[in-house]
Write an enzyme that holds these catalytic residues in place. Structure first.
Site, PDB file in Angstrom:
ATOM      1  N   GLY A  95       0.839  -1.197   0.000  1.00 54.46           N
ATOM      2  CA  GLY A  95       0.000   0.000   0.000  1.00 54.46           C
ATOM      3  C   GLY A  95       0.866   1.235   0.000  1.00 54.46           C
ATOM      4  N   HIS A  96       1.892   1.210  -0.870  1.00 50.08           N
ATOM      5  CA  HIS A  96       2.786   2.363  -1.003  1.00 50.08           C
ATOM      6  C   HIS A  96       3.646   2.187  -2.251  1.00 50.08           C
ATOM      7  CE1 HIS A  96       5.830  -0.358   0.467  1.00 50.08           C
ATOM      8  NE2 HIS A  96       5.093  -0.592   1.546  1.00 50.08           N
ATOM      9  N   ALA A  97       4.389   3.247  -2.598  1.00 46.41           N
ATOM     10  CA  ALA A  97       5.392   3.188  -3.674  1.00 46.41           C
ATOM     11  C   ALA A  97       6.691   3.725  -3.077  1.00 46.41           C
ATOM     12  CB  ALA A  97       4.953   4.053  -4.852  1.00 46.41           C
TER      13      ALA A  97
END
Ligand code: TYD
Length: 142
Positions: free
Chosen positions: A54-56
């Protein structure tokens, strides 16, 4: 290993040495994956229905491997999304920098190994999806 810049993420088949005594797979930095790995971490004991990721990342590249069991990785480059189901310990998913990823549908007792191109740096994370989208749009306008 050659990477295709058109792809959001890429499946890599690692060497597989079948053996009646038990199979073996190995990974050499820079050879079987497209970067030198500086860090390994693993995710395990994931309760049913939980999500990870749930991130980059601004700079980090990773390879994700289902060492045991199975899970899905949903990758998103801000324009397109793709879902990969990982369930073989000799297969990895290469995710370049600036790709949003979510890990889901973990099977019971699954183990997710991640090889990373950089040490842990919280400042490299993009944890807000609209910030990620804005950075991608700004990048396209450059
Ligand atoms: P995070 O990367 O957000 O987890 P996920 O794999 O689900 O994306 O990391 C969760 C926590 O663990 C966060 O507080 C930072 C810490 N952490 C480290 O200290 N070192 C590491 O190498 C990693 C991956 C996480």
């Amino acid at each position: 290993m050659h990477t295709n810049p058109e792809k959001i993420a890429q499946i890599i088949n690692f060497p597989f040495i079948p053996d009646e005594r038990g199979n073996l797979t190995f990974i050499e930095s820079d050879n079987h994956i497209p970067f030198t790995f500086k860090r390994a971490y693993w995710i395990y004991d994931v309760p049913g229905g939980e999500l990870r990721g749930g991130h980059a990342y601004h700079k980090l590249e990773e390879v994700i491997i289902a060492l045991s069991g199975s899970f899905d990785v949903v990758v998103d480059n801000g324009r397109n999304k793709e879902r990969f189901s990982l369930n073989r310990s000799y297969v990895g998913l290469y995710i370049p920098k600036m790709v949003w990823r979510q890990l889901e549908n973990f099977s019971t007792n699954s183990v997710c190994l991640i090889l990373a191109s950089r040490p842990y740096e919280e400042a490299d994370y993009i944890r807000d999806y609209s910030t990620f989208k804005n950075i991608q749009i700004d990048g396209l306008q450059l």
